[in-house]
Design an enzyme around this catalytic site. Structure first.
Site, short mmCIF file in Angstrom:
data_model
loop_
_atom_site.label_atom_id
_atom_site.label_comp_id
_atom_site.label_asym_id
_atom_site.label_seq_id
_atom_site.Cartn_x
_atom_site.Cartn_y
_atom_site.Cartn_z
CG ASP A 1 -8.57 -34.04 5.22
OD1 ASP A 1 -8.71 -32.96 4.54
OD2 ASP A 1 -8.98 -34.14 6.46
CE1 TYR B 1 -3.98 -2.48 1.15
CE2 TYR B 1 -4.14 -0.71 -0.70
CZ TYR B 1 -4.69 -1.71 0.25
OH TYR B 1 -5.70 -2.38 -0.16
CD GLU C 1 -5.32 -31.28 5.40
OE1 GLU C 1 -5.44 -32.47 5.78
OE2 GLU C 1 -5.90 -30.98 4.21
#
Lengths: 325, 435
Positions: free
Chosen positions: B316, B178, B264
Site C-alpha cells: 500500500d 501449554y 502485502e
C-alpha cells in the site's frame, strides 16, 4: 446539585420533537413557558408546572422544525424548519411576523436571538456563513462568512464546505460562536462582525453549543464524538468531559452557571457538575434519542440559585420536566 | 417522507455535498486510466524486459561473494546465530546445564547469561544490509527476586526443548506454552524466553524445533518438495499453498519464473491468483497477509538465494507498507539476532507509490487523509538507514508526507476490479517502473 423528574408528557406532539426552548415572561404571561417544535410541523407552548398546553399548536412551518429561539421580550419566537425558511411569529396569537428566506435551500439551521434581542443569528448551513437579521425591520443586517479551519487534513471529507449547524451568543452579547459539521467551532467579535479564531478539538459534528451565563469566556460544546468540551472562547480547550455513549445532541448551561445538562443519542440526559467536571446524574426517562435540553432562565437573573427547571425533548414524542436544585 | 426528513436532520451536509457533483471528474480520471491501457505493448515485449532484469539480478547475485561478519572489521564483536543440527543444540544445552550444576555445587547459586535484544544493542551494518546484535548481555540469577521467575522459565524452556530435540519432533510456540501454563502465565513470556534461549545457544529458533503456524501463502510457477511431497504451486487453486513453517523440510526448488512478486494484502493476492497473473507473466506470488512472519521471510530468502530471482514488492502507499518492506529487507527488531537468514536484501518497490496516485489519476475518494500517527511513522521511516540509501524511496516518502494522502492497493479497483492485473502491473513492468 440534582435533578428530580417532575413530569413526563407522552405524545405531546404527533412526531419526534427536535427543539425546545423556554420563553421569558412577557406581558401576556408572567411566568416562563416552554416552547417545543417537532417533526409534525407544529410549535406548541406549554406551562412550566404541569405541561398543560398554554396555546393551541402553531402551524405554518413545512417539513418539520429544526430549531427554536425565543426573543428576550417573551412575545416573539423564531423557528427554522427543514425547508430552510425561518418563521418569526407572535407566541400567543400565533400570527406570523416575518418569513426569512435564505438565498438557496439548506441554508438555515440553528438560530438564536442575541441577549438584547436586537439581532437574530441564523446558522447558515451549507452557505458556510451566519446570517444576522435585524429584529425591528427583519432585514438582513449582515452575512458573516465562516472560514474553513486550517487543518483540513483532519476533517472527514476535506472537499466539502463545512455545514454550519448551531450558533450561540455570549451573555454580554460581544461574542458569537458557531459550530459546524466537521467539528470546528468559530468565534466572532460581534461589534465588528469579524472572525476571531477557530476552537479545535472535535472532529465530528458539533450540533449544539452554549456560553456559560456567568462567564462570557466559557463555551460548552457537545459533539457526535460523545464528548462535551469546555472551551475558553479566547482560544483554548479547558476540559473534555465524557460519559455519554452516543452523540451529544444538545447542551445547556444552568442559570447559576454551576451545572451543564446534555441530551444524547444514547437516550439519556446527563447533569454535569462544572466544579468537578464530571457527570453527577443520568436521567433515563426517554426511550429514544434526546434532541433538546433547556434550563428555564432564572427569574432573578443569571448567577442566582433559585429553583431551576430543566426540560428535555426526544424522538419518542415526549417532553420530560425536571426540578433542578 | 419522515424518514427522509430524519436523515436530513441527522446529516444536513449530505445533500449539499452531492450537489457539488463529483461525477464528471471521476469519470474523466477513469477514462484517463483506461486510456493507459492503450499504452500497453504486447506481452512479448514485457517478457523480454523482465528477462533482462532477471538475468541482471542472477549475474549480480553470483558475482557477489556472501559476506559474513567475520570478514568485516567491526569494532565490537557481534552475535550471530546459525542453523545448527539437533545434536549440536542438544550438546550445547547439556553443556550449559552442566556449567549451571557446577556453579550450584560450588555454592554460588546459578545464573543465565542472556544477550540483550534491546534496540541499544542492535546495529545496522550497511555492508551486510541488515541489523545485527552486539554483544551486550545481562545476567539472570536465580537468587535474585526480580529475575527468579524468568530464570525458572528459562530453565523449564531449556528442558522442554531438550526433550523435543531428543525425540526429533517439532512443536509450535503455543504447544510449548501449554505444557506448563501455570508457570508461563502468558504466552508472551514463553515467547520472549524462547528468543532468549536461541540467542544464548547461538542457533536459530527453527533449529530448536519450534515452529510457528502457517500464515503466508505462495502461488505461481514454482515446484518444490515439502517433506518429500511434490508441490506444484501453479495447481494450488486460488488460495495458494500455505508456506511451510519448517523451512528445512523444503527442498528441490525448481522454477521457470522471471521474478518474485511480494504482495502485502490478501485481497490483492487473491485478485492476482484468480486472474492467473503468473501464467501471463511467469512469476512467483507470495504474501504474508499483512505483517510478515518468520516462515514467509525464510521462504523468500530461500527463493532469492537458490533461484536468484529479482523480488518486486506490491504494498500500500502508506508508511506501513514501506515498514513491511523494511522487515523483509533488513529484519525486525525482535528477530534481529537471526537476521542473516531472514533478510532478503535488494527488494524493489514496484507499487503502489505516492507518485502513482497522480500518474494514474486515482480519484480523491480513494485517497485517504493521513492521521498524525501516519505522518509520524513516515517521518520516522525517513530516518532509517535502508531508506536513506535509496534516493528514489526518500523522494517518494517526502511526497507522501507533503501531500498527506495515503491509498491502498484497492484504490486501483476504482477503475475496475481487474485494473490491477490488466493494466497497472503490466504497464509498470513494461516501463521498468520500480525503485
Amino acid at each position: 446539585m440534582k435533578l428530580s423528574g417532575i413530569k413526563s408528557a407522552e405524545s405531546s406532539h404527533d412526531d419526534s420533537i427536535w427543539a425546545a426552548t423556554w420563553v421569558p415572561p412577557s406581558s401576556a404571561s408572567s411566568e416562563c413557558l416552554l416552547l417545543t417544535g417537532s417533526l409534525d410541523e407544529s410549535v406548541r407552548l406549554w406551562r412550566a408546572d404541569d405541561l398543560s398546553p398554554a396555546a393551541p399548536p402553531s402551524r405554518g412551518h413545512s417539513l418539520g422544525i429544526v430549531s427554536l429561539a425565543a426573543h428576550p421580550s417573551g412575545s416573539l419566537a423564531a423557528a427554522s424548519s427543514l425547508d430552510s425558511l425561518v418563521r418569526v411569529f407572535h407566541l400567543h396569537t400565533s400570527a406570523s411576523v416575518a418569513l426569512l428566506h435564505p438565498d438557496s435551500p439548506s441554508e438555515a439551521w440553528g438560530l438564536n436571538f442575541n441577549p438584547k434581542g436586537s439581532l437574530l443569528a441564523v446558522a447558515g448551513g451549507a452557505s458556510a456563513s451566519i446570517k444576522l437579521w435585524e429584529t425591528t425591520t427583519w432585514q438582513l443586517a449582515e452575512t458573516v462568512p465562516v472560514p474553513h479551519p486550517t487543518d483540513r487534513s483532519q476533517s472527514p471529507n476535506p472537499s466539502s464546505a463545512s455545514f454550519i449547524l448551531a450558533v450561540a451568543w455570549s451573555p454580554d452579547g460581544r461574542r458569537l460562536a458557531c459550530s459546524s459539521y466537521d467539528g470546528s467551532v468559530a468565534v466572532f467579535d460581534t461589534e465588528r462582525a469579524k472572525f476571531l479564531h477557530h476552537l479545535s478539538g472535535h472532529h465530528m459534528p458539533v450540533r449544539s453549543l452554549v456560553f456559560s451565563p456567568v462567564d462570557p469566556r466559557v463555551l460548552f460544546t457537545g459533539s457526535d464524538d460523545s464528548h462535551v468540551h469546555m472551551y475558553d472562547a479566547e482560544g483554548s480547550l479547558v476540559a473534555a468531559m465524557s460519559g455519554h455513549a452516543g452523540w451529544v445532541s444538545s447542551v445547556d448551561a444552568s442559570p447559576d452557571g454551576a451545572a451543564l445538562a446534555t441530551g444524547s443519542a444514547d437516550r439519556t440526559v446527563r447533569l454535569w457538575d462544572l466544579g468537578m467536571r464530571a457527570a453527577v446524574q443520568t436521567m433515563t426517562s426517554h426511550t429514544d434519542h434526546v434532541w433538546g435540553v433547556a434550563f428555564r432562565p432564572s427569574a432573578s437573573g443569571p448567577g442566582t440559585r433559585d429553583a431551576g427547571r430543566l426540560a428535555s425533548v426526544s424522538d419518542d414524542k415526549s417532553i420530560s420536566l425536571y426540578d433542578y436544585s | 417522507m419522515s424518514d427522509q426528513k430524519r436523515r436530513r436532520k441527522l446529516d444536513p451536509s449530505a445533500s449539499s455535498s452531492a450537489s457539488t457533483s463529483k461525477k464528471p471528474r471521476a469519470s474523466s480520471s477513469s477514462n484517463y486510466a483506461q486510456d493507459l491501457r492503450k499504452q500497453l505493448k504486447p506481452d512479448a515485449d514485457i517478457l523480454s524486459s523482465l528477462r533482462r532484469l532477471s538475468a541482471a539480478t542472477s549475474a549480480a547475485a553470483s558475482s557477489q561473494k556472501p559476506v559474513s561478519i567475520s570478514d568485516l572489521d567491526l569494532s565490537s564483536s557481534c552475535r550471530e546465530v546459525t542453523d545448527l543440527d539437533s545434536f549440536a543444540v542438544v550438546h550445547s544445552i547439556e553443556r550449559l546445564i552442566l556449567s549451571v550444576a557446577r556453579s550450584i555445587l560450588s555454592g554460588q547459586g546459578f545464573s543465565f547469561d542472556v544477550p540483550s535484544r534491546a534496540s541499544s544493542n542492535q546495529l545496522y551494518v550497511p555492508e551486510l544490509d541488515r541489523i545485527v546484535l552486539l554483544d551486550k548481555s545481562s545476567s539472570r540469577p536465580f537468587a535474585n527476586l526480580s529475575t527468579v521467575r524468568k530464570a525458572t522459565i528459562t530453565a523449564r524452556v531449556l528442558s522442554l526443548i531438550h526433550a523435543v530435540l531428543l525425540r526429533q519432533i517439532h512443536v509450535t510456540k503455543r504447544d510449548l506454552f501449554y505444557t506448563d501454563v501455570k508457570l508461563f502465565g502468558d504466552q508472551n513470556q514463553s515467547d520472549a524466553v524462547l528468543d532468549d534461549v536461541s540467542c544464548m545457544l547461538g542457533c536459530t529458533r527453527s533449529s530448536l524445533h519450534v515452529v510457528a503456524s502457517e500464515k503466508g501463502v505462495v502461488v505461481g510457477r514454482l515446484v518444490f518438495l515439502d517433506d518429500g511431497d511434490r508441490i506444484d504451486c501453479t495447481r494450488m487453486g486460488i488460495g495458494g499453498k500455505a508456506i511451510p513453517p519448517n523451512i528445512d523440510r523444503v527442498s528441490g526448488l525448481e522454477s521457470d519464473a522471471l521474478f518474485v512478486l511480494l504482495v502485502e494484502k490478501d485481497a490483492a493476492f487473491m485478485r492476482l491468483a484468480e486472474d492467473r497473473f503468473y501464467n501471463r507473466f511467469p512469476c512467483i506470488i507470495l504474501t504474508a497477509k499483512g505483517q510478515p512472519d518468520v516462515a514467509t521471510r525464510l521462504f523468500l530468502r530461500r527463493l532469492k538465494v537458490e533461484l536468484k530471482l529479482p523480488v518486486l514488492a506490491l504494498v500500500d502507499s502508506d508508511p506501513y507498507g514501506l515498514k513491511i518492506l523494511s522487515v523483509y529487507m533488513c529484519g525486525s527488531k525482535n528477530m534481529s539476532y537471526d537476521s542473516a537468514n531472514l533478510t532478503c536484501p535488494d527488494i524493489k518497490w514496484l507499487g503502489v507509490r505516492p507518485s502513482d496516485l497522480d500518474k494514474y489519476r486515482v480519484p480523491e475518494q480513494c485517497r485517504l487523509p493521513m492521521t498524525e500517527q501516519d505522518v509520524k511513522a513516515g517521518k520516522d521511516l525517513l530516518e532509517e538507514d535502508f531508506v536513506k540509501r535509496n534516493e528514489g524511496w526518500v523522494k517518494e516518502l517526502e511526497m507522501m508526507i507533503k501531500t498527506r494522502q495515503k491509498a491502498e492497493i484497492q484504490a486501483l479497483s476504482s477503475f475496475g476490479f481487474q485494473y490491477l492485473t490488466e493494466v497497472y502491473l503490466p504497464l509498470k513492468l513494461q516501463q521498468r517502473d520500480w525503485l
